[in-house]
Design a protein around this motif. Sequence first.
Motif, PDB file in Angstrom:
ATOM      1  N   MET A  52      20.662  11.332 -12.010  1.00  0.00           N
ATOM      2  CA  MET A  52      21.479  11.874 -10.920  1.00  0.00           C
ATOM      3  C   MET A  52      22.711  11.000 -10.670  1.00  0.00           C
ATOM      4  N   ALA A  53      22.545   9.683 -10.736  1.00  0.00           N
ATOM      5  CA  ALA A  53      23.688   8.785 -10.550  1.00  0.00           C
ATOM      6  C   ALA A  53      24.674   8.938 -11.706  1.00  0.00           C
ATOM      7  N   TYR A  54      24.158   9.115 -12.914  1.00  0.00           N
ATOM      8  CA  TYR A  54      25.014   9.214 -14.098  1.00  0.00           C
ATOM      9  C   TYR A  54      25.792  10.531 -14.125  1.00  0.00           C
ATOM     10  N   TYR A  55      25.127  11.629 -13.835  1.00  0.00           N
ATOM     11  CA  TYR A  55      25.767  12.941 -13.933  1.00  0.00           C
ATOM     12  C   TYR A  55      26.332  13.439 -12.612  1.00  0.00           C
ATOM     13  N   GLY A  56      26.087  12.728 -11.522  1.00  0.00           N
ATOM     14  CA  GLY A  56      26.560  13.156 -10.216  1.00  0.00           C
ATOM     15  C   GLY A  56      28.063  13.010 -10.044  1.00  0.00           C
ATOM     16  N   LYS A  57      28.574  13.611  -9.010  1.00  0.00           N
ATOM     17  CA  LYS A  57      30.015  13.567  -8.740  1.00  0.00           C
ATOM     18  C   LYS A  57      30.446  12.243  -8.120  1.00  0.00           C
TER      19      LYS A  57
ATOM     20  N   PRO B 185       6.460   6.870  -9.845  1.00  0.00           N
ATOM     21  CA  PRO B 185       7.681   6.149  -9.484  1.00  0.00           C
ATOM     22  C   PRO B 185       8.623   5.912 -10.676  1.00  0.00           C
ATOM     23  N   ILE B 186       8.072   5.747 -11.862  1.00  0.00           N
ATOM     24  CA  ILE B 186       8.917   5.546 -13.042  1.00  0.00           C
ATOM     25  C   ILE B 186       9.704   6.829 -13.330  1.00  0.00           C
ATOM     26  N   ALA B 187       9.025   7.974 -13.237  1.00  0.00           N
ATOM     27  CA  ALA B 187       9.710   9.258 -13.431  1.00  0.00           C
ATOM     28  C   ALA B 187      10.783   9.463 -12.365  1.00  0.00           C
ATOM     29  N   LYS B 188      10.494   9.038 -11.144  1.00  0.00           N
ATOM     30  CA  LYS B 188      11.472   9.152 -10.049  1.00  0.00           C
ATOM     31  C   LYS B 188      12.700   8.286 -10.334  1.00  0.00           C
ATOM     32  N   ILE B 189      12.493   7.081 -10.850  1.00  0.00           N
ATOM     33  CA  ILE B 189      13.620   6.200 -11.185  1.00  0.00           C
ATOM     34  C   ILE B 189      14.464   6.836 -12.295  1.00  0.00           C
ATOM     35  N   CYS B 190      13.819   7.469 -13.253  1.00  0.00           N
ATOM     36  CA  CYS B 190      14.573   8.170 -14.307  1.00  0.00           C
ATOM     37  C   CYS B 190      15.433   9.268 -13.695  1.00  0.00           C
TER      38      CYS B 190
ATOM     39  N   ASN C  81       0.856  -1.187   0.000  1.00  0.00           N
ATOM     40  CA  ASN C  81       0.000   0.000   0.000  1.00  0.00           C
ATOM     41  C   ASN C  81       0.896   1.242   0.000  1.00  0.00           C
ATOM     42  N   HIS C  82       0.314   2.392   0.251  1.00  0.00           N
ATOM     43  CA  HIS C  82       1.077   3.647   0.208  1.00  0.00           C
ATOM     44  C   HIS C  82       2.068   3.792   1.352  1.00  0.00           C
ATOM     45  N   SER C  83       1.967   2.927   2.361  1.00  0.00           N
ATOM     46  CA  SER C  83       2.848   3.105   3.521  1.00  0.00           C
ATOM     47  C   SER C  83       4.302   2.818   3.162  1.00  0.00           C
ATOM     48  N   ARG C  84       5.154   3.642   3.703  1.00  0.00           N
ATOM     49  CA  ARG C  84       6.590   3.491   3.501  1.00  0.00           C
ATOM     50  C   ARG C  84       7.058   2.113   3.982  1.00  0.00           C
ATOM     51  N   GLU C  85       6.480   1.678   5.084  1.00  0.00           N
ATOM     52  CA  GLU C  85       6.855   0.401   5.693  1.00  0.00           C
ATOM     53  C   GLU C  85       6.640  -0.768   4.727  1.00  0.00           C
ATOM     54  N   LYS C  86       5.481  -0.834   4.097  1.00  0.00           N
ATOM     55  CA  LYS C  86       5.176  -1.932   3.158  1.00  0.00           C
ATOM     56  C   LYS C  86       6.073  -1.863   1.919  1.00  0.00           C
ATOM     57  N   ARG C  87       6.232  -0.666   1.367  1.00  0.00           N
ATOM     58  CA  ARG C  87       7.064  -0.519   0.168  1.00  0.00           C
ATOM     59  C   ARG C  87       8.502  -0.934   0.463  1.00  0.00           C
ATOM     60  N   LEU C  88       8.991  -0.504   1.606  1.00  0.00           N
ATOM     61  CA  LEU C  88      10.354  -0.838   2.011  1.00  0.00           C
ATOM     62  C   LEU C  88      10.509  -2.336   2.247  1.00  0.00           C
TER      63      LEU C  88
ATOM     64  N   PHE D  43      11.346   2.052  -4.690  1.00  0.00           N
ATOM     65  CA  PHE D  43      12.016   1.953  -3.390  1.00  0.00           C
ATOM     66  C   PHE D  43      13.299   1.142  -3.505  1.00  0.00           C
ATOM     67  N   MET D  44      13.267   0.070  -4.316  1.00  0.00           N
ATOM     68  CA  MET D  44      14.469  -0.736  -4.527  1.00  0.00           C
ATOM     69  C   MET D  44      15.562   0.124  -5.161  1.00  0.00           C
ATOM     70  N   CYS D  45      15.195   0.884  -6.188  1.00  0.00           N
ATOM     71  CA  CYS D  45      16.175   1.740  -6.872  1.00  0.00           C
ATOM     72  C   CYS D  45      16.670   2.867  -5.972  1.00  0.00           C
ATOM     73  N   SER D  46      15.799   3.371  -5.101  1.00  0.00           N
ATOM     74  CA  SER D  46      16.218   4.426  -4.169  1.00  0.00           C
ATOM     75  C   SER D  46      17.268   3.908  -3.199  1.00  0.00           C
ATOM     76  N   LYS D  47      17.120   2.641  -2.806  1.00  0.00           N
ATOM     77  CA  LYS D  47      18.086   2.030  -1.888  1.00  0.00           C
ATOM     78  C   LYS D  47      19.353   1.581  -2.611  1.00  0.00           C
ATOM     79  N   ASP D  48      19.197   1.072  -3.848  1.00  0.00           N
ATOM     80  CA  ASP D  48      20.331   0.514  -4.588  1.00  0.00           C
ATOM     81  C   ASP D  48      20.105   0.698  -6.084  1.00  0.00           C
ATOM     82  N   ILE D  49      20.451   1.879  -6.591  1.00  0.00           N
ATOM     83  CA  ILE D  49      20.208   2.189  -8.006  1.00  0.00           C
ATOM     84  C   ILE D  49      20.986   1.242  -8.930  1.00  0.00           C
ATOM     85  N   GLU D  50      22.107   0.730  -8.460  1.00  0.00           N
ATOM     86  CA  GLU D  50      22.912  -0.153  -9.320  1.00  0.00           C
ATOM     87  C   GLU D  50      22.257  -1.515  -9.554  1.00  0.00           C
TER      88      GLU D  50
END
Length: 187
Positions: free
Chosen positions: A99-104, A89-94, A14-21, A58-65
């Motif tokens: 950010m990972a590609y162009y970041g320092k 969420p798809i736009a967020k993953i993009c 559901n929308h809860s952070r706990e379930k998604r995580l 959420f998976m990509c936020s924790k581990d984009i690689e």
Amino acid sequence: MTKAELYKELGYVNHSREKRLHYANLVIGNPDLIPILLDILFDVDDKISCRAAWVFEFMCSKDIEAIIPYLDTFTENISKVHLDPAVRPIAKICELLTMAYYGKAESKIKKHLSPKHKEKITEACFDWMINDEKIAPKAYSMNSLFLLGNEYDWVHPELAIILERDFQMQSSGFKARARHILKKIKK
């Protein structure tokens, strides 16, 4: 876990952070579930696809690689996603990818995100900017396009046109982000 089992489990998200995580950690701990999750996510007319998108974000936020082996699948299918709760969420993953590609910071994404992947992300982000989407996908897209525009010189002028054209008709959240991005483009 089979596709049917994962599909059933996604019914509990559901929308809860706990379930998604919880489910994001399940997928991170069992990388063989990633292609199954993507298969469900890109069944774009099924409402459960939105829940798969939430977990994948959420998976990509924790581990984009973790997305690296699936970049082709992801970028080839992002333009098909159309349900509002899945687009965000798809736009967020993009945004996370750009950010990972162009970041320092060091990231394996820099080595694996190809020009074709960036082209597909650019197309999807421009679509989200010009279509009737909610503010969140537009905000993530603005940021992604700004970053991509540092490499592709045609992106910033096109983005500026869209932001200036839509400025008066959009929400205060859109306006704040647009002002920020336009200021950065004009530097």
